[in-house]
Design a protein around this motif. Structure first.
Motif, mmCIF file in Angstrom:
data_model
loop_
_atom_site.group_PDB
_atom_site.id
_atom_site.type_symbol
_atom_site.label_atom_id
_atom_site.label_comp_id
_atom_site.label_asym_id
_atom_site.label_seq_id
_atom_site.Cartn_x
_atom_site.Cartn_y
_atom_site.Cartn_z
ATOM 1 N N SER A 64 0.854 -1.185 0.000
ATOM 2 C CA SER A 64 0.000 0.000 0.000
ATOM 3 C C SER A 64 0.894 1.241 0.000
ATOM 4 O O SER A 64 2.107 1.158 0.264
ATOM 5 C CB SER A 64 -0.897 0.002 1.229
ATOM 6 O OG SER A 64 -0.111 0.185 2.396
ATOM 7 N N ASP A 65 0.291 2.394 -0.281
ATOM 8 C CA ASP A 65 1.061 3.646 -0.263
ATOM 9 C C ASP A 65 1.675 3.880 1.116
ATOM 10 O O ASP A 65 2.823 4.314 1.224
ATOM 11 C CB ASP A 65 0.162 4.831 -0.636
ATOM 12 C CG ASP A 65 -0.245 4.808 -2.100
ATOM 13 O OD1 ASP A 65 0.445 4.140 -2.906
ATOM 14 O OD2 ASP A 65 -1.256 5.458 -2.444
ATOM 15 N N GLU A 66 0.913 3.571 2.173
ATOM 16 C CA GLU A 66 1.412 3.751 3.534
ATOM 17 C C GLU A 66 2.607 2.840 3.810
ATOM 18 O O GLU A 66 3.604 3.262 4.403
ATOM 19 C CB GLU A 66 0.287 3.477 4.537
ATOM 20 C CG GLU A 66 0.646 3.807 5.962
ATOM 21 C CD GLU A 66 0.953 5.287 6.184
ATOM 22 O OE1 GLU A 66 1.758 5.571 7.080
ATOM 23 O OE2 GLU A 66 0.405 6.147 5.459
ATOM 24 N N GLN A 68 4.677 1.678 1.600
ATOM 25 C CA GLN A 68 5.811 2.186 0.832
ATOM 26 C C GLN A 68 6.474 3.357 1.556
ATOM 27 O O GLN A 68 7.703 3.442 1.616
ATOM 28 C CB GLN A 68 5.356 2.624 -0.564
ATOM 29 C CG GLN A 68 4.983 1.455 -1.457
ATOM 30 C CD GLN A 68 4.581 1.904 -2.843
ATOM 31 O OE1 GLN A 68 5.257 2.708 -3.455
ATOM 32 N NE2 GLN A 68 3.475 1.358 -3.340
ATOM 33 N N LYS A 69 5.658 4.244 2.143
ATOM 34 C CA LYS A 69 6.214 5.376 2.892
ATOM 35 C C LYS A 69 7.003 4.896 4.101
ATOM 36 O O LYS A 69 8.092 5.388 4.382
ATOM 37 C CB LYS A 69 5.086 6.312 3.347
ATOM 38 C CG LYS A 69 4.487 7.136 2.246
ATOM 39 C CD LYS A 69 3.355 7.993 2.758
ATOM 40 C CE LYS A 69 2.634 8.670 1.620
ATOM 41 N NZ LYS A 69 1.434 9.402 2.073
ATOM 42 N N SER A 84 6.770 5.596 -8.256
ATOM 43 C CA SER A 84 5.552 6.405 -8.219
ATOM 44 C C SER A 84 4.498 5.908 -9.199
ATOM 45 O O SER A 84 3.316 6.062 -8.962
ATOM 46 C CB SER A 84 5.888 7.874 -8.486
ATOM 47 O OG SER A 84 6.496 7.990 -9.757
ATOM 48 N N GLY A 87 2.858 0.087 -8.187
ATOM 49 C CA GLY A 87 3.008 -0.378 -6.810
ATOM 50 C C GLY A 87 4.158 -1.364 -6.697
ATOM 51 O O GLY A 87 4.508 -2.057 -7.651
#
Length: 181
Positions: A64-66, A68-69, A84, A87
């Motif tokens: 998920s984006d979270e 990845q952060k 970017s 995924g």
């Protein structure tokens, strides 16, 4: 038929350094795997997407984006903007094994063998570690029980000493009296 050995020049340390713990699983990321296989990440992803039936959720998942952060902030391994557009794919041990059937090069097969060996060694080390941990716990429990038992004995001794000191009259002796005394 002779099998040709190709030295994949992959060490256990290289593989171990690319194994992450995400969603309570040990996984490897698509970019790290593509480096090991010496293929472009987009080629690896393309092959996986063409063969999605081979990669159920317990073999491969996208971060998920979270996630990845968090990965970017914790490990500093992911360059900002590098992923970017697409995924990041995370492969479990079974997913890595399945990659050898999707990537048909000899290098992919040999690298997979090394990766699977590394996963196996990690699993064995965890089992051994858990065994040692349970042995230590069992010894601690025995010592705790031993300490509790000693404490009870000393408490009884203290009570006896206190009760003796609190007696007003000396106790009458009971037992056999020799004639000569």
């Amino acid at each position: 038929m002779e099998t040709k050995e190709i030295n994949p020049s992959i060490t256990e340390a290289m593989v171990t350094g690319k194994i992450y713990h995400i969603r309570d699983q040990k996984v490897m990321l698509d970019s790290d795997l593509s480096d090991l296989y010496q293929v472009e990440t987009k080629q690896l992803k393309r092959q996986v997407k063409r063969n999605l039936l081979r990669f159920p959720a317990d073999f491969m998942f996208e971060l998920s984006d979270e996630e990845q952060k968090i990965l970017r902030s914790q490990f500093g391994t992911l360059g900002h903007g590098k992923y970017s557009k697409y995924g990041i794919m995370a492969f479990t041990e079974q997913g890595v094994a399945m990659l050898s059937s999707v990537l048909s090069s000899e290098r992919a097969i040999l690298v997979n063998i090394e990766i699977i060996r590394t996963f196996t060694k990690i699993r064995a080390a965890l089992v051994e570690s858990n065994s040692l941990r349970s042995d230590v716990e069992r010894i601690k429990n025995r010592l705790n029980d031993h300490d509790k038992n000693l404490e009870i004995v000393f408490n009884y001794l203290d009570e006896l000493i206190i009760s003796r000191e609190n007696e007003k009259e000396p106790r009458k002796r009971i037992g056999f009296k020799p004639d000569f005394i």
